[in-house]
Design an enzyme around this catalytic site. Structure first.
Site, short mmCIF file in Angstrom:
data_model
loop_
_atom_site.label_atom_id
_atom_site.label_comp_id
_atom_site.label_asym_id
_atom_site.label_seq_id
_atom_site.Cartn_x
_atom_site.Cartn_y
_atom_site.Cartn_z
N LYS A 1 1.20 -1.20 -0.12
CA LYS A 1 -0.17 -0.28 -0.13
C LYS A 1 0.82 1.23 -0.17
CE LYS A 1 -3.10 -2.59 3.41
NZ LYS A 1 -2.85 -3.09 4.39
N GLY A 2 2.11 1.18 0.91
CA GLY A 2 3.28 2.13 0.53
C GLY A 2 3.53 2.54 -0.56
N GLU B 1 7.69 2.47 -6.20
CA GLU B 1 7.70 2.45 -5.23
C GLU B 1 7.90 3.28 -4.06
OE1 GLU B 1 7.47 0.03 -2.87
OE2 GLU B 1 8.45 -1.92 -2.83
N ASP C 1 14.82 -0.22 0.69
CA ASP C 1 15.66 -0.54 1.86
C ASP C 1 16.83 -2.03 1.45
OD1 ASP C 1 16.24 -0.52 4.25
OD2 ASP C 1 15.00 -2.27 4.56
N ARG D 1 -0.16 6.61 8.00
CA ARG D 1 0.15 6.47 5.83
C ARG D 1 -0.44 7.91 5.94
NH1 ARG D 1 1.30 1.27 3.48
NH2 ARG D 1 0.67 0.08 4.67
P1 IMP Z 1 13.15 -4.17 0.32
O1 IMP Z 1 12.89 -4.70 -0.02
O2 IMP Z 1 13.95 -4.45 2.07
O3 IMP Z 1 14.32 -2.58 -0.29
O4 IMP Z 1 11.98 -3.22 1.24
C1 IMP Z 1 11.44 -2.14 0.54
C2 IMP Z 1 10.09 -2.58 1.67
O5 IMP Z 1 9.76 -2.59 2.87
C3 IMP Z 1 9.15 -0.79 0.68
O6 IMP Z 1 8.23 -1.33 -0.33
C4 IMP Z 1 8.17 -0.54 1.96
O7 IMP Z 1 7.06 -0.58 2.19
C5 IMP Z 1 8.99 -1.02 3.52
N1 IMP Z 1 10.10 -0.06 3.84
C6 IMP Z 1 11.39 -0.40 4.28
N2 IMP Z 1 11.74 0.15 4.62
C7 IMP Z 1 11.02 1.49 5.15
C8 IMP Z 1 10.80 2.79 6.16
O8 IMP Z 1 11.82 2.71 6.87
N3 IMP Z 1 9.18 2.70 6.12
C9 IMP Z 1 8.75 2.06 6.13
N4 IMP Z 1 8.57 0.67 4.85
C10 IMP Z 1 9.17 0.76 5.37
MG MG Z 2 6.42 -1.09 -0.11
#
Ligand code: IMP
Ligand code: MG
Length: 176
Positions: free
Chosen positions: A41-42, A97, A101, A163
């Site tokens: 949803k982000g 996105e 992260d 959110r």
């Molecule tokens: P990744 O697969 O580790 O790159 O994570 C990406 C997903 O993790 C993003 O789409 C977010 O939904 C969630 N995420 C990563 N860091 C944060 C943060 O600081 N706040 C909120 N959601 C996060």
């Molecule tokens: Mg996300």
């Protein structure tokens, strides 16, 4: 523990940056239709604001993936929980996105989308935390690079909360 939100990026700064990204994308996709794919949803608020700033034709679809539990740490496993409504073969797809992260989510999704025969696949993220990267990922468009802090607002949550904040903030915990 008491939770407070410290503003990191103001509403005005976010909106100004989204305008710039929209202008850049409109230039890059001249003569084409951009098929925006929102990673729910982000990315929902970011994608809607971005769509408003893109001047070439836009279409949209939505996907839900999960890589996170209820806390602030990634499980490392990416699962598609709600797939797109329509086929994407032949389309110029821009995956939208909220934040990159570890990079696992976008890395996995780019691969999935390439296998579906899109005309092109590009990626955009509102925020990037490069210090946390564990995979080799090139994001095409980035709003802001931020330090390794857990952020909320503008679509992003902590346990499904915050959110709706119109700015981007950092969650801080303190003893009551
Ligand atoms: P990744 O697969 O580790 O790159 O994570 C990406 C997903 O993790 C993003 O789409 C977010 O939904 C969630 N995420 C990563 N860091 C944060 C943060 O600081 N706040 C909120 N959601 C996060
Ligand atoms: Mg996300």
């Amino acid at each position: 523990m008491r939770e407070t939100i410290r503003e990191l990026i103001s509403e005005e700064e976010v909106n100004a940056r989204i305008r710039e990204l929209g202008a850049q994308i409109s230039k890059d996709y001249e003569g084409k239709t951009v098929h925006l794919v929102c990673i729910l949803k982000g990315a929902c608020i970011f994608m809607c604001e971005l769509a408003k700033r893109i001047t070439v034709p836009v279409s949209m679809d939505f996907m839900t993936v999960s890589s996170y539990g209820s806390g602030t740490k990634s499980s490392g496993i990416v699962r598609i929980r709600k797939d797109l409504d329509d086929p994407i073969d032949g389309l110029d797809v821009l995956i939208v996105e909220d934040i990159v992260d570890s990079g696992r989510t976008l890395f996995y999704l780019e691969e999935v989308f390439r296998q579906r025969g899109c005309a092109s696949v590009r990626t955009i993220t509102l925020l990037d935390k490069p210090e946390r990267r564990v995979v080799d990922l090139d994001v095409d468009y980035t709003g802001f690079v931020i330090p390794d802090q857990f952020v909320v607002g503008y679509g992003m949550d902590y346990d499904q909360r915050y959110r709706d904040l119109p700015f981007i903030g950092v969650v801080e915990f303190s003893e009551e």
